[in-house]
Design an enzyme around this catalytic site. Structure first.
Site, PDB file in Angstrom:
ATOM      1  N   ASN A 205       0.861  -1.188   0.000  1.00 15.01           N
ATOM      2  CA  ASN A 205       0.000   0.000   0.000  1.00 15.01           C
ATOM      3  C   ASN A 205       0.897   1.239   0.000  1.00 15.01           C
ATOM      4  O   ASN A 205       2.103   1.125   0.200  1.00 15.01           O
ATOM      5  CB  ASN A 205      -0.936  -0.042   1.222  1.00 15.01           C
ATOM      6  CG  ASN A 205      -0.153  -0.099   2.518  1.00 15.01           C
ATOM      7  OD1 ASN A 205       0.564   0.828   2.865  1.00 15.01           O
ATOM      8  ND2 ASN A 205      -0.247  -1.224   3.224  1.00 15.01           N
ATOM      9  N   LYS A 284      11.971 -15.537  -9.993  1.00 11.76           N
ATOM     10  CA  LYS A 284      11.016 -14.737 -10.763  1.00 11.76           C
ATOM     11  C   LYS A 284      10.207 -15.652 -11.677  1.00 11.76           C
ATOM     12  O   LYS A 284      10.774 -16.475 -12.407  1.00 11.76           O
ATOM     13  CB  LYS A 284      11.767 -13.682 -11.574  1.00 11.76           C
ATOM     14  CG  LYS A 284      10.819 -12.716 -12.249  1.00 11.76           C
ATOM     15  CD  LYS A 284      11.532 -11.695 -13.098  1.00 11.76           C
ATOM     16  CE  LYS A 284      10.485 -10.948 -13.905  1.00 11.76           C
ATOM     17  NZ  LYS A 284      11.027 -10.281 -15.053  1.00 11.76           N
ATOM     18  N   LYS A 332     -13.611  -1.011  15.055  1.00 15.70           N
ATOM     19  CA  LYS A 332     -12.276  -1.638  15.084  1.00 15.70           C
ATOM     20  C   LYS A 332     -11.660  -1.544  16.470  1.00 15.70           C
ATOM     21  O   LYS A 332     -10.993  -2.469  16.933  1.00 15.70           O
ATOM     22  CB  LYS A 332     -11.336  -0.924  14.104  1.00 15.70           C
ATOM     23  CG  LYS A 332     -11.405  -1.453  12.705  1.00 15.70           C
ATOM     24  CD  LYS A 332     -10.416  -0.749  11.800  1.00 15.70           C
ATOM     25  CE  LYS A 332     -10.873  -0.913  10.368  1.00 15.70           C
ATOM     26  NZ  LYS A 332     -10.121  -0.089   9.430  1.00 15.70           N
ATOM     27  N   LYS A 336     -10.550  -4.831  18.504  1.00 19.23           N
ATOM     28  CA  LYS A 336      -9.125  -5.083  18.771  1.00 19.23           C
ATOM     29  C   LYS A 336      -8.735  -4.765  20.217  1.00 19.23           C
ATOM     30  O   LYS A 336      -7.557  -4.810  20.562  1.00 19.23           O
ATOM     31  CB  LYS A 336      -8.262  -4.308  17.784  1.00 19.23           C
ATOM     32  CG  LYS A 336      -8.581  -4.654  16.315  1.00 19.23           C
ATOM     33  CD  LYS A 336      -7.558  -4.177  15.312  1.00 19.23           C
ATOM     34  CE  LYS A 336      -8.075  -4.436  13.902  1.00 19.23           C
ATOM     35  NZ  LYS A 336      -7.034  -4.478  12.883  1.00 19.23           N
TER      36      LYS A 336
HETATM   37  N1  CTP Z   1      -3.361  -3.967  11.667  1.00 14.92           N
HETATM   38  C1  CTP Z   1      -2.584  -5.022  12.102  1.00 14.92           C
HETATM   39  N2  CTP Z   1      -2.447  -6.139  11.325  1.00 14.92           N
HETATM   40  C2  CTP Z   1      -3.076  -6.251  10.152  1.00 14.92           C
HETATM   41  C3  CTP Z   1      -3.892  -5.191   9.699  1.00 14.92           C
HETATM   42  C4  CTP Z   1      -4.010  -4.068  10.481  1.00 14.92           C
HETATM   43  O1  CTP Z   1      -1.993  -4.933  13.180  1.00 14.92           O
HETATM   44  N3  CTP Z   1      -2.930  -7.348   9.421  1.00 14.92           N
HETATM   45  C5  CTP Z   1      -3.505  -2.776  12.527  1.00 14.92           C
HETATM   46  C6  CTP Z   1      -3.037  -1.491  11.880  1.00 14.92           C
HETATM   47  O2  CTP Z   1      -1.679  -1.234  12.164  1.00 14.92           O
HETATM   48  C7  CTP Z   1      -3.944  -0.453  12.512  1.00 14.92           C
HETATM   49  C8  CTP Z   1      -5.220  -1.202  12.802  1.00 14.92           C
HETATM   50  O3  CTP Z   1      -4.873  -2.593  12.787  1.00 14.92           O
HETATM   51  O4  CTP Z   1      -3.435   0.055  13.717  1.00 14.92           O
HETATM   52  C9  CTP Z   1      -6.343  -0.970  11.815  1.00 14.92           C
HETATM   53  O5  CTP Z   1      -5.877  -1.168  10.511  1.00 14.92           O
HETATM   54  P1  CTP Z   1      -6.816  -0.910   9.229  1.00 14.92           P
HETATM   55  O6  CTP Z   1      -6.041  -1.199   8.000  1.00 14.92           O
HETATM   56  O7  CTP Z   1      -7.489   0.426   9.360  1.00 14.92           O
HETATM   57  O8  CTP Z   1      -7.971  -1.959   9.438  1.00 14.92           O
HETATM   58  P2  CTP Z   1      -8.055  -3.504   9.260  1.00 14.92           P
HETATM   59  O9  CTP Z   1      -8.154  -4.114  10.613  1.00 14.92           O
HETATM   60  O10 CTP Z   1      -6.971  -4.009   8.367  1.00 14.92           O
HETATM   61  O11 CTP Z   1      -9.497  -3.669   8.558  1.00 14.92           O
HETATM   62  P3  CTP Z   1      -9.978  -3.192   7.094  1.00 14.92           P
HETATM   63  O12 CTP Z   1      -8.749  -3.218   6.221  1.00 14.92           O
HETATM   64  O13 CTP Z   1     -10.972  -4.231   6.737  1.00 14.92           O
HETATM   65  O14 CTP Z   1     -10.569  -1.843   7.234  1.00 14.92           O
END
Ligand code: CTP
Length: 399
Positions: A205, A284, A332, A336
């Site tokens: 990303n 690759k 969230k 969490k």
């Molecule tokens: N996070 C994490 N591990 C992952 C994905 C996310 O620890 N595999 C943590 C991120 O660092 C952040 C929080 O969870 O602090 C929320 O991340 P976000 O990308 O907003 O949400 P997701 O839980 O990934 O859900 P979605 O992508 O479905 O919105």
């Protein structure tokens, strides 16, 4: 406004003092420069007078100076920084010689003292200089170690003045440290992760890591022990912060879990990739061999795992959303098991991934929320840490 006294000695690197002054001013500090007589051979004191708006001090006895200014200035400054510091001034300070304004001022100040040496590598490594440095360290004086590299004399080795950023960050730690953050371990994650299909193709990303690095810098300046777990980013880590570089979500998970038991605060600012390829190949792959669909699977949710096994840790998460920002972030936070959530709308180019600014909502599990308007990521990190400070103080009161 807080004031820094900046001692400038006779080293070629004294031009870097201009940048040091500018960085302090950006942080809202005023600077009063004290030059040694020999430094004025390199540059006219008027340069620093123009930059700081305050007359540069050189001599102990000066008609234009307030009487006993070395004593009156003592009460005005929060830090005495000597940058660049020569072997001569280090020797004088170590032995209590007070024969000019700077060395006299050193004996009079009660604030922290920070020295950034700059000299020829043989002079720096000389046992006498090292002995003087040890002596000053034993007296509580702090040092910013010089860097290794090409020196003005043409030699290579340790003796080059540390970077202005490093010097100012360490100065700010001495000035801004807060009791509640001392001896606290703060674990911060930053940047994206990459999930490879083969050595040249990956899922990721656009996270730049700027927010996480600013948070690490802020935690460092507030006096904490900082552990920064960073995905692949193009940023200079903050000075004196322990950094572990990782690539994949699984590597980030392992690194975070390794330090989790010791952590008092965890800030998950990393944009962890949510998916990885089911197969990751060492060579690759020829594109003809890749079919119209590839199988992906979820990466571990690190923060969810931390929330499930939380003990003393204060957990702070980030939510990257593109719509219904606060509603989704509240969900969230609950899911969490967090203590604070920072929600941002990543669909807006001026505050989203990679930008220098941010605009966020801070959310608490009891339903409270607070909007932080658009400002630099540096300022946002200060706002976040002032809320972390409130939470830590509450915990301390209740324990
Ligand atoms: N996070 C994490 N591990 C992952 C994905 C996310 O620890 N595999 C943590 C991120 O660092 C952040 C929080 O969870 O602090 C929320 O991340 P976000 O990308 O907003 O949400 P997701 O839980 O990934 O859900 P979605 O992508 O479905 O919105």
């Amino acid at each position: 406004m807080k004031k820094i006294a900046l001692g400038v000695c006779s080293s070629i690197s004294l031009y870097k003092a201009c940048e040091i002054i500018r960085l302090f001013q950006e942080e809202g500090f005023s600077v009063r420069v004290i030059m040694t007589e020999k430094a004025t051979r390199f540059i006219n004191p008027y340069l620093f007078t123009s930059l700081t708006g305050e007359r540069t001090i050189v001599h102990l006895f000066d008609e234009q100076q307030r009487p006993i200014e070395h004593i009156s200035l003592v009460d005005e400054v929060s830090l005495l920084l000597v940058a660049p510091a020569t072997a001569n001034i280090i020797g004088k300070l170590a032995s209590g010689v007070a024969d000019d304004f700077l060395s006299t001022f050193y004996l009079a100040v009660k604030c922290p003292v920070l020295i950034a040496p700059a000299m020829n590598e043989a002079m720096f490594l000389h046992p006498q200089t090292q002995e003087n440095i040890r002596k000053l360290k034993n007296l509580g004086v702090e040092f910013v170690e010089p860097e290794s590299g090409y020196l003005a004399c043409g030699k290579k080795g340790p003796g080059r003045l540390a970077s202005p950023e490093k010097i100012v960050q360490k100065s700010l730690r001495l000035v801004r440290s807060k009791e509640i953050f001392k001896n606290k371990v703060i674990l911060i994650t930053a940047g994206p992760t990459r999930e490879f299909l083969d050595p040249v193709r990956y899922l990721s990303n656009p996270s730049s890591g700027k927010m996480g690095y600013e948070l690490a810098r802020e935690a460092y300046e507030l006096g904490a022990e900082v552990i920064l777990i960073s995905g692949p980013v193009d940023l200079e880590p903050p000075a004196e912060v322990y950094v572990e570089k990782v690539i994949t979500a699984e590597e980030m998970r392992q690194a975070v879990l390794k330090h989790y038991a010791r952590a008092d605060v965890v800030v998950m600012a990393a944009a962890v990739a949510d998916f990885k390829f089911s197969q990751s190949l060492p060579d690759k792959v020829k594109k003809e061999k890749i079919g119209p669909s590839l199988t992906i699977e979820k990466t571990p949710d690190i923060l969810q795992e931390l929330g499930a096994s939380k003990s003393q840790q204060l957990l702070v998460g980030f939510a990257a959303e593109t719509s219904q920002v606060t509603d989704r972030a509240f969900q969230k936070m609950k899911q969490k098991n967090l203590d604070l959530m920072v929600a941002n709308d990543v669909s807006r180019p001026e505050t989203g991934f990679g930008s220098d600014d941010n605009e966020v909502w801070l959310l608490w599990p009891d339903g409270r929320s607070k909007k932080i308007p658009r400002m630099s990521k540096r300022k946002i990190s200060q706002q976040i840490f002032s809320e972390i400070e409130v939470l830590l103080n509450e915990r301390q009161r209740n324990s």
